[in-house]
Design an enzyme around this catalytic site. Structure first.
Site, PDB file in Angstrom:
ATOM      1  CE1 TYR A 145      -3.642   2.560   0.532  1.00 16.81           C
ATOM      2  CE2 TYR A 145      -2.482   3.235   2.514  1.00 16.81           C
ATOM      3  CZ  TYR A 145      -3.470   3.448   1.583  1.00 16.81           C
ATOM      4  OH  TYR A 145      -4.299   4.548   1.692  1.00 16.81           O
ATOM      5  CG  ASP A 240       5.685   3.786   0.923  1.00 13.53           C
ATOM      6  OD1 ASP A 240       5.972   4.430   1.947  1.00 13.53           O
ATOM      7  OD2 ASP A 240       4.521   3.582   0.545  1.00 13.53           O
ATOM      8  CE  LYS A 268       1.048   4.720   8.514  1.00 13.61           C
ATOM      9  NZ  LYS A 268       1.127   4.034   7.242  1.00 13.61           N
TER      10      LYS A 268
HETATM   11  C1  LIG Z   1       0.387   4.513   5.891  1.00 11.68           C
HETATM   12  C2  LIG Z   1       1.130   4.304   4.645  1.00 11.68           C
HETATM   13  C3  LIG Z   1       0.993   5.160   3.543  1.00 11.68           C
HETATM   14  C4  LIG Z   1      -0.022   6.268   3.488  1.00 11.68           C
HETATM   15  O1  LIG Z   1       0.190   7.229   4.441  1.00 11.68           O
HETATM   16  P1  LIG Z   1      -1.043   8.211   4.831  1.00 11.68           P
HETATM   17  O2  LIG Z   1      -0.420   9.171   5.768  1.00 11.68           O
HETATM   18  O3  LIG Z   1      -2.072   7.306   5.449  1.00 11.68           O
HETATM   19  O4  LIG Z   1      -1.528   8.815   3.574  1.00 11.68           O
HETATM   20  C5  LIG Z   1       1.823   4.970   2.457  1.00 11.68           C
HETATM   21  N1  LIG Z   1       2.711   3.968   2.438  1.00 11.68           N
HETATM   22  C6  LIG Z   1       2.858   3.112   3.463  1.00 11.68           C
HETATM   23  C7  LIG Z   1       3.885   2.036   3.383  1.00 11.68           C
HETATM   24  C8  LIG Z   1       2.051   3.239   4.583  1.00 11.68           C
HETATM   25  O5  LIG Z   1       2.178   2.349   5.580  1.00 11.68           O
END
Ligand SMILES: *Cc1c(COP(=O)(O)O)cnc(C)c1O
Length: 435
Positions: A145, A240, A268
Site C-alpha cells: 500500500y 516507501d 507516520k
Molecule cells: C500509511 C502508509 C501510507 C499512506 O500514508 P497516509 O499518511 O495514510 O496517507 C503509504 N505507504 C505506506 C507504506 C504506509 O504504511
C-alpha cells in the site's frame, strides 16, 4: 464488565455524517464484525475509550507513536509552540532542523520535501520518477500500500484487501494502466518484467518491509534485485518507508538491508503523531522539483510548525537515545516469541512475523511471503483472536492484513499481560476447532 455501549451509540451517529462513520476505512472494524471503540485519550502504552475501557495499544495510531502516546517532551514542545501560531505558510528554522535530523538517520535523503501525508509523499515521489526519466510506467507489488492516489491504488493491500476491492471505482483505466503489479518477493517476475519493458519503466515503488499485507519481510536477494534492475534500466528505485522507516532500524529498511534507494518516502513516526510526511533522496533528482526544477509539487500546510515541532521532538529523543530502537525491538522479540509459544501450546498453527518493532500474527501453517499467502490465512481464527483480545483490553489492528507495533513505553508487565490474554484466546480457538 467490558461493554461498548457508548461507542455503539457514537458510531450510529457518526455514520450519519461520515461514510461508514469513519475518516479512514479500516477504523470501521468492518472486517472483524465489531463496533470500533471511540477513543477519548491515550497515554504511554495505553489507550482509553469513551466507555472507560483501558487497552494496551499495539496499533499506536497505525505506527507513529514509537515513544508511546503523549510523550511528555513532545507534549511540552507542542504546548510551547501553539501560542506562536499554528500555521504561517512561510519558511521556518524548524523545517531545516527536521531535515537535518532526517538526513542524520538516513543519509540517502540528500534533499527532501515535507508534505502532509504518506499518500502525498508517494504520489509526489512517483511524479519525480516520471519527471526525471520521461517515462510513465510504475512498478508496484501486489499487497503493498502506498496511499490512495490514483496511480497507486491498484492491488493495494490492507483496507482494500480487507474489503475485497481490487481497484477502486473512480480511478481512470488510463491511469491504472501505467501501473504494473507483480507479486512481492518474486525475483523471477522482476527480472522478466525488466527484460521485456525495462525502458518504459520510470520507477519501482516498494515497501522494503511490507506492512500493509501484514508484516512481510523481503526475501534474501529481492531488494538487491530491484536495485540492480532499476539501475541497469535507468529507472528510479523508490523505497516507501512510511511505515518501516524508524521501525525496521534507526535508518529504516535501507540501513537494515544495506540498499541505497534513489528516493524514499517517510511518514507516520517522522511527524510524531501530527500530519506530516516527507519524500526525498538523491539531490540529482530532488533538485528537479519546483521551484528549483520543473516538476511541480506544493502545499499550503506543508512544513506546518506544529507538525515540525512534534516531529523534531520525536526525532530528537530518538537521536539522543540510539538504544531506543534496540529496546523496542527487544520488547517486540519478547512478545513475538511468547505469542508463538502460546499458539504452539494450544495447537493453533500461526506465523509470527516481525522486523524491528513491526509484527503480525498470521493464522497460517506456512510463512507468509506475499499477498496471496496472506490472503490464504484463516480469517475466522483471526477474527476470534482479535475479538477475544479487544474484549480483554488488548488493542491489536482489526485486520489480518495489518502490522502491529511496539513502543518504548510498553513495559515487561504489559507484555506479560498481553501473553496471558493471548494464551486464553488461543485456547478458546483450539476448543472451537475441536468441536
Ligand atoms: C500509511 C502508509 C501510507 C499512506 O500514508 P497516509 O499518511 O495514510 O496517507 C503509504 N505507504 C505506506 C507504506 C504506509 O504504511
Amino acid at each position: 464488565m467490558w461493554t461498548l455501549d457508548k461507542s455503539k451509540q457514537a458510531f450510529t451517529e457518526a455514520k450519519q455524517y461520515m461514510p461508514g462513520g469513519v475518516n479512514s476505512p479500516v477504523r470501521s472494524y468492518r472486517s472483524v464484525g465489531s463496533t470500533p471503540p471511540f477513543i477519548s485519550a491515550a497515554s504511554g502504552s495505553r489507550i482509553y475509550d469513551i466507555d472507560n475501557n483501558e487497552y494496551i495499544d499495539y496499533v499506536l495510531s497505525w505506527g507513529p507513536m514509537i515513544l508511546g502516546h503523549a510523550h511528555p517532551e513532545v507534549v511540552a514542545a507542542l504546548q510551547e509552540a501553539i501560542p506562536r501560531g499554528t500555521s504561517y505558510g512561510a519558511p521556518t528554522l524548524l523545517e531545516t532542523e527536521v531535515a537535518k535530523k532526517i538526513q542524520a538517520f538516513m543519509p540517502s535523503m540528500e534533499m527532501m520535501r515535507m508534505v502532509n501525508s504518506g499518500t502525498e509523499a508517494t504520489m509526489s515521489a512517483i511524479r519525480v520518477a516520471r519527471g526525471v526519466t520521461g517515462r510513465d510506467g510504475i512498478v508496484k507489488f501486489i499487497g503493498c500500500y502506498h496511499g490512495h492516489s490514483d496511480s497507486l491504488l491498484v492491488k493495494a493491500g490492507s483496507g482494500l484487501a480487507t474489503f475485497g476491492v481490487p481497484d477502486s471505482p473512480g480511478v481512470p483505466q488510463g491511469v491504472a494502466a501505467n501501473t504494473i503489479t507483480i507479486p512481492y518477493n518474486d525475483i523471477e517476475r522482476v527480472r522478466a518484467l525488466f527484460k521485456e519493458k525495462g525502458h518504459d519503466i520510470a520507477g519501482v515503488i516498494v515497501e522494503p518491509v511490507a506492512g500493509n499485507m501484514g508484516c512481510v519481510p523481503p526475501l534474501p536477494g529481492f531488494l538487491e534485485c530491484l536495485r540492480e534492475e532499476t539501475r541497469n534500466a535507468g529507472a528510479l528505485l523508490i523505497f516507501d518507508e512510511v511505515m518501516c522507516g524508524f521501525r525496521a532500524s534507526s535508518g529504516g529498511a535501507q540501513k537494515y538491508y544495506h540498499i541505497d534507494p534513489d528516493l524514499t518516502c517517510l511518514g507516520k513516526i517522522v511527524g510524531g503523531g501530527m500530519p506530516m510526511a516527507v519524500f526525498g533522496g538523491k539531490a540529482e533528482y530532488m533538485s528537479q522539483v519546483a521551484p528549483s526544477g520543473p516538476i511541480y509539487q506544493a502545499g499550503t500546510l506543508s512544513g506546518n510548525p506544529l507538525a515540525m515541532t512534534a516531529g523534531l521532538a520525536t526525532l530528537s529523543i530518538l537521536q539522543r537515545n540510539p538504544t531506543v530502537f534496540k529496546q523496542v525491538e527487544a520488547a517486540t522479540d519478547m512478545l513475538c516469541e511468547g505469542l508463538l509459544d502460546a499458539a504452539h501450546a494450544a495447537g493453533v498453527p500461526v506465523q509470527v512475523q516481525h522486523v524491528g518493532s513491526m509484527f503480525t500474527l498470521f493464522f497460517s501453517e506456512v510463512p507468509v511471503t506475499n499477498f496471496e499467502e496472506a490472503n490464504a490465512c484463516n480469517m475466522e481464527q483471526f477474527k476470534q483472536f482479535f475479538r477475544y483480545n479487544l474484549s480483554h483490553g488488548i488493542y491489536y489492528a482489526p485486520s489480518q492484513f495489518e502490522s502491529n507495533f511496539m513502543s518504548l513505553s510498553h513495559r515487561e508487565s504489559d507484555i506479560k499481560t498481553t501473553l496471558q490474554i493471548a494464551k486464553e484466546a488461543f485456547c478458546a480457538i483450539a476448543q472451537q476447532k475441536n468441536m
